[in-house]
Design a protein around this motif. Structure first.
Motif, PDB file in Angstrom:
ATOM      1  N   LEU A 165       0.886  -0.979  -0.104  1.00 13.32           N
ATOM      2  CA  LEU A 165      -0.101  -0.055  -0.325  1.00 13.32           C
ATOM      3  C   LEU A 165       0.658   1.188  -0.095  1.00 13.32           C
ATOM      4  CD1 LEU A 165      -2.674  -0.880   2.345  1.00 13.32           C
ATOM      5  CD2 LEU A 165      -2.654  -1.204  -0.018  1.00 13.32           C
ATOM      6  N   GLY A 166       1.838   1.766   0.908  1.00  9.48           N
ATOM      7  CA  GLY A 166       2.754   2.619   0.801  1.00  9.48           C
ATOM      8  C   GLY A 166       3.692   2.164  -0.464  1.00  9.48           C
ATOM      9  N   CYS A 167       3.820   1.589  -1.251  1.00  4.83           N
ATOM     10  CA  CYS A 167       4.387   1.730  -2.748  1.00  4.83           C
ATOM     11  C   CYS A 167       3.004   2.600  -3.588  1.00  4.83           C
ATOM     12  CB  CYS A 167       5.176   0.314  -2.933  1.00  4.83           C
ATOM     13  SG  CYS A 167       5.534   0.597  -4.749  1.00  4.83           S
ATOM     14  N   LEU A 168       2.008   1.559  -2.869  1.00  2.95           N
ATOM     15  CA  LEU A 168       1.163   2.707  -4.347  1.00  2.95           C
ATOM     16  C   LEU A 168       1.092   3.983  -4.029  1.00  2.95           C
ATOM     17  CD1 LEU A 168      -0.974   1.415  -6.047  1.00  2.95           C
ATOM     18  CD2 LEU A 168      -2.806   1.285  -4.282  1.00  2.95           C
ATOM     19  N   CYS A 169       0.708   3.898  -2.785  1.00  5.48           N
ATOM     20  CA  CYS A 169       0.820   5.912  -2.425  1.00  5.48           C
ATOM     21  C   CYS A 169       2.408   6.681  -2.178  1.00  5.48           C
ATOM     22  CB  CYS A 169       0.905   5.689  -0.588  1.00  5.48           C
ATOM     23  SG  CYS A 169      -0.854   5.872  -0.100  1.00  5.48           S
ATOM     24  N   TYR A 170       3.526   5.408  -2.828  1.00  6.39           N
ATOM     25  CA  TYR A 170       4.848   6.587  -3.841  1.00  6.39           C
ATOM     26  C   TYR A 170       4.609   6.372  -4.959  1.00  6.39           C
ATOM     27  CZ  TYR A 170       9.187   8.573  -2.690  1.00  6.39           C
ATOM     28  OH  TYR A 170      10.536   8.738  -3.885  1.00  6.39           O
ATOM     29  N   ALA A 171       3.702   5.716  -5.077  1.00 10.24           N
ATOM     30  CA  ALA A 171       4.352   5.580  -7.211  1.00 10.24           C
ATOM     31  C   ALA A 171       3.031   6.417  -7.609  1.00 10.24           C
ATOM     32  CB  ALA A 171       2.595   4.766  -7.870  1.00 10.24           C
ATOM     33  N   PHE A 172       1.336   7.030  -6.636  1.00  9.93           N
ATOM     34  CA  PHE A 172       0.353   7.954  -7.165  1.00  9.93           C
ATOM     35  C   PHE A 172       1.577   9.864  -6.663  1.00  9.93           C
ATOM     36  CE2 PHE A 172      -2.402   4.924  -7.515  1.00  9.93           C
ATOM     37  CZ  PHE A 172      -2.793   5.312  -8.765  1.00  9.93           C
TER      38      PHE A 172
END
Length: 307
Positions: A165-172
Motif C-alpha cells: 500500500l505504501g508503494c502504491l501511495c509513493y507511485a501516485f
C-alpha cells in the motif's frame, strides 16, 4: 570560444557529480529507515513519523523560507500540492509501521516496484501509455513482488501488505511530483511536503507520544529528520545536474546498504526468495529505464539536428 570537447567534458563531470549525490542520498535514506526501525521497537511509529517531518521541516525552513526565497509559499496548484504531500505522508507512515515486523531488505525489495506502478499509471493519468514490451516488464516485475511476499503460502509477515500500500501511495506521489514540476519550484514543493506531514501528525501526538528515557532515542529522533531533509536536498541537487533516466538505476544500490545495515544493526539476513524476488523486480525496473531511454533517443537526435 570554447573548444568542441569542453561542453561534453563539462556534461560528463556534471553527470558523475549527480551520480555521486544520488548514491549519497540513497545511503542517507537507508540510514533513515534503519533508525526508524530501531526507534519503532520502543515507541509508536507515528511518533517517529512526526520526528522525521518536524526535524526535516526545521532544517528546510532554515535554508528555504519566505525571507531567503520570496514567494516560495505561492503555488499555482494548491490542491495537488497538498494531495501529493499527503500521499508521501501515507507512504512514510505505512513503511515505518511495517518496519516493526519486516527486515530492511524485505521492505526495500517491495518498494522497488514503485517504477512499475508509475509506468502502469502514467497512461491514464499522463497519457504516456506503455507499449507491449514495457507492459511485459511490468508484469514480470509484479511476479517478482509476489516471490518476495509469497502471499498465502506462509511467506512474509502480513505487514508486507502495508509496504505494498505504501508503494502504491509513493507511485501516485511520484506522478503528482511530475505533474507539479512544470508549475511550482522544487523549493516550494519541498516546503509543502514537510508542512503537510508535520501538521497532520501533531494532533496525533497526545495519543502516541512516549517520552524517551535515554539520550540515544532522542538523538535518533533528531537524526531521522536530518537524514530525511538532507537526503531530499541531495536528490534535488542531483536532478539539477543530470536527467532522471541517468540517475534512476543508482536507486537500486540501496539494496546493498539495506542488506548491510540489516545484518550489522539487527543481525537479520533475508531468505533466498527475497533475493530472487528482488533480482526480478530490479531487472524489470532497469529494463523499463532502458526502454525509456530508447524512446527519448530519436527526440534527442532530432533536437541535436535542429541545433
Amino acid at each position: 570560444m570554447s573548444s568542441p570537447s569542453a561542453a561534453p567534458s563539462d556534461t560528463g563531470r556534471a553527470r558523475m557529480a549527480a551520480i555521486g549525490l544520488m548514491c549519497a542520498a540513497v545511503l542517507l535514506f537507508s540510514l533513515l529507515d534503519t533508525s526508524a526501525k530501531w526507534l519503532g521497537q520502543s515507541m509508536n511509529p507515528l511518533q517517529v513519523v512526526f520526528a522525521l517531518y518536524a526535524g526535516s521541516m526545521i532544517l528546510v525552513l532554515a535554508v528555504i523560507n519566505p525571507w531567503t526565497h520570496p514567494g516560495v509559499l505561492r503555488t499555482s496548484r494548491p490542491w495537488l500540492q497538498w494531495g501529493r504531500s499527503l500521499l508521501l505522508l501515507g507512504s512514510t507512515a505505512l513503511n515505518f509501521v511495517a518496519l516493526r515486523y519486516l527486515q530492511l531488505a524485505e521492505t526495500i525489495s517491495i518498494m522497488f516496484a514503485t517504477p512499475l506502478l508509475v509506468a502502469l499509471a502514467s497512461g491514464p493519468l499522463l497519457g504516456e501509455w506503455p507499449g507491449p514490451r514495457r507492459l511485459a516488464a511490468i508484469g514480470v516485475g509484479f511476479l517478482g513482488v509476489l516471490v518476495v511476499t509469497r502471499p498465502g503460502i506462509g511467506g512474509m509477515h502480513p505487514a508486507a501488505l502495508l509496504i505494498v500500500l505504501g508503494c502504491l501511495c509513493y507511485a501516485f506521489y511520484s506522478l503528482a511530483t511530475r505533474m507539479l514540476s512544470g508549475h511550482d519550484s522544487s523549493e516550494t514543493t519541498m516546503i509543502y511536503s514537510g508542512a503537510a506531514g508535520t501538521l497532520a501528525t501533531i494532533p496525533l501526538l497526545p495519543w502516541v507520544w512516549e517520552t524517551p528515557q535515554t539520550l540515544l532515542p532522542w538523538l535518533l529522533m533528531f537524526a531521522v529528520g536530518a537524514l530525511g531533509g538532507f537526503g531530499h536536498w541531495l536528490l534535488i541537487l542531483a536532478h539539477r545536474l543530470a536527467p532522471a533516466t541517468v540517475l534512476a538505476p543508482f536507486i537500486y544500490s540501496q539494496i546493498v546498504w539495506m542488506l548491510l545495515l540489516g545484518w550489522l544493526v539487527f543481525d537479520q539476513l533475508p531468505d533466498r526468495w527475497t533475493f530472487v524476488g528482488a533480482g526480478i523486480v530490479i531487472s524489470s525496473g532497469l529494463y523499463l529505464l532502458y526502454r525509456e531511454r530508447v524512446r527519448h533517443v530519436p527526440q534527442e537526435a532530432a533536437s541535436a539536428r535542429l541545433d
